[in-house]
Motif scaffolding. Structure first.
Motif, PDB file in Angstrom:
ATOM      1  N   SER A  48       0.830  -1.208   0.000  1.00  0.00           N
ATOM      2  CA  SER A  48       0.000   0.000   0.000  1.00  0.00           C
ATOM      3  C   SER A  48       0.858   1.249   0.000  1.00  0.00           C
ATOM      4  CB  SER A  48      -0.940  -0.008   1.205  1.00  0.00           C
ATOM      5  OG  SER A  48      -0.220   0.110   2.437  1.00  0.00           O
ATOM      6  N   ASP A  85      -0.654   6.900   4.474  1.00  0.00           N
ATOM      7  CA  ASP A  85      -0.821   5.460   4.298  1.00  0.00           C
ATOM      8  C   ASP A  85      -0.664   4.726   5.635  1.00  0.00           C
ATOM      9  OD1 ASP A  85      -0.733   3.022   2.262  1.00  0.00           O
ATOM     10  OD2 ASP A  85       0.841   2.696   3.749  1.00  0.00           O
ATOM     11  N   PHE A 225      -9.097   3.642  -0.842  1.00  0.00           N
ATOM     12  CA  PHE A 225      -8.465   3.346   0.443  1.00  0.00           C
ATOM     13  C   PHE A 225      -9.280   3.958   1.580  1.00  0.00           C
ATOM     14  CE2 PHE A 225      -3.888   2.660   2.219  1.00  0.00           C
ATOM     15  CZ  PHE A 225      -4.407   1.851   3.214  1.00  0.00           C
TER      16      PHE A 225
END
Length: 476
Positions: A48, A85, A225
């Motif tokens: 990711s 992230d 996401f």
């Protein structure tokens, strides 16, 4: 005082032969599947972050690494992408997703969650600093003046600065030295600021940054996401507890003494057979009564669900648990779970060793009740400063007799040297002195953190691998 109760003689035949062979193979297969899930989640987590940076570079970011100002700005953007992230990964780890729980367990998920906090904060701070430097070089302003200019002239930038302040508050209150000064409820409420920090960071990404610009692949990556994280939180942190509570409709049936400063709380409800096999794993309980409903309690079952009832054993260890001593029959109870890998699903070996201290003994009783093992290949060690703190001792002794397990009762003050998990007069002994088939066993440890660490250190010194060790944390 040390007491050993042997319900059957140990088999001289190794567990890999005879009736235990099928169990050993089943446990090996289960362990391989769990390790595969763990590896897959690890790869996805790393991927990711790599995807966030790769998409930025592919959408024109690579061309910005020329000249001082655009290079500083690009570094700031990359730091922000990786930091964001990490924050989203942290939220997924805290979402109590069953897939993650079955792979690494709740305790380990939260441990990784905690470790990511500082790197995420440092990257977000670096994002701010490098952007101020990069824009400042272009505008001919120092970083402070550039920050003031952005606050005044750019829409939603004040929310971005507020987001950083909120992240700072969360990380600082998560430090052990800080959080020990406040009750759990205060720390928990402050920790919810993580969600506020994420939400306040979003507007400037739409209005100022190019992260969500039309025509860019990263726009869809980040939208997906964010939606994934939001859906996981709503599904497992909000909807799942509500659905579970309505499905089982738990009510306190009786509260009975269970030893020094402890009580058994028995609950009745509907469809409780669905929770069978959850022994050792914990649920999050809320007792829906005045003064109790806003406390949530992570307690493990102390008996496997049977005949329409559940049982937890609670010791007076603080203000929250003390209030449950006087819980009234008829009180409604909400729950969430089960959580954690402290149960049968984590086993990897045919042998079984259960070591508990104080109130940490009670989840082991539930594990023992449903555990599969050949007679003579399970050992239970109960540890307490007094006989009265060997909670549920009589029930455990009877289960050991029925199932063919060996029971040791180790009573007395802790040793100050050697193996400090043992009583003083036994400090020269090791775990292997109590368990003949230790190398072919899984070890479950539940009790105060310092004491449990001593047991685990002894086990590792005896040659046990990490996959054979299972520990239920008692701290937060």
């Amino acid at each position: 005082m040390t007491t050993a109760l042997r319900s059957s003689e140990r088999h001289s035949r190794p567990p890999g032969h005879g009736p235990g062979a099928a169990l050993a193979e089943t446990l090996r297969d289960r362990g391989r599947r769990r390790l595969f899930r763990e590896d897959a989640l690890t790869v996805l987590a790393w991927a990711s972050g790599a995807a966030a940076v790769a998409l930025y570079l592919a959408d024109g970011g690579a061309a910005q690494f020329h000249g001082l100002s655009p290079a500083l700005t690009a570094i700031g953007v990359v730091a922000g992408l990786i930091g964001t992230d990490l924050v989203l990964v942290m939220l997924l780890l805290a979402a109590r997703i069953p897939l993650i729980d079955r792979a690494i367990g709740h305790d380990r998920a939260m441990a990784v969650h905690g470790k990511l906090g500082k790197p995420a904060l440092y990257l977000i701070l670096a994002h701010m600093v490098f952007l101020l430097l990069g824009y400042g070089v272009t505008d001919g302003l120092n970083p402070i003046a550039e920050g003031v200019s952005m606050w005044v002239n750019l829409p939603d930038m004040w929310l971005a600065f507020l987001s950083i302040v909120l992240f700072l508050a969360v990380v600082v209150t998560s430090l052990v030295a800080v959080r020990r000064r406040f009750p759990y409820e205060f720390w928990y409420v402050v920790h919810l600021l993580t969600y506020a920090a994420v939400l306040t960071a979003l507007p400037h990404q739409f209005s100022v940054g190019g992260l969500f610009a039309d025509g860019q692949w990263q726009r869809w990556y980040w939208i997906a996401f964010y939606i994934l994280v939001l859906a996981a939180l709503v599904r497992y942190r909000i909807w799942a507890p509500i659905a579970l509570t309505f499905r089982h409709q738990l009510t306190v049936q009786r509260v009975e003494p269970a030893g020094d400063g402890a009580v058994n709380i028995e609950l009745t409800g509907l469809r409780l057979e669905e929770l069978a096999g959850s022994g050792g794993r914990f649920f999050i309980w809320r007792f829906l009564a005045p003064g109790l409903w806003w406390h949530h309690h992570p307690f493990s079952l102390s008996a496997d669900p049977a005949a329409g009832s559940l049982r937890i054993t609670v010791r007076n260890l603080g203000r929250g648990s003390a209030s449950l001593m006087a819980a009234k029959p008829g009180t409604k109870v909400s729950l969430s779970g089960p959580h954690g890998l402290f149960g049968h699903a984590a086993r990897t070996r045919p042998g079984l060793v259960l070591v508990g201290s104080g109130i940490g003994i009670t989840p082991l009783r539930a594990i023992l009740e449903r555990a599969e093992f050949a007679p003579g290949h399970a050992t239970v060690i109960l540890r307490g400063s007094t006989q009265g703190t060997l909670y549920l001792r009589d029930e455990i002794a009877e289960l050991c007799r029925q199932k063919g397990a060996t029971l040791y009762e180790l009573v007395g003050h802790r040793a100050r040297s050697g193996n400090t998990w043992l009583p003083r007069h036994q400090s020269g002994l090791r775990l292997a002195d109590y368990v003949a088939n230790l190398a072919e066993s899984d070890l479950y440890v539940c009790g105060p953190t310092t004491w449990a660490d001593s047991v685990l250190a002894d086990a590792k010194a005896s040659g046990l691998s990490d996959e054979q060790l299972h520990h239920e944390r008692f701290d937060w």
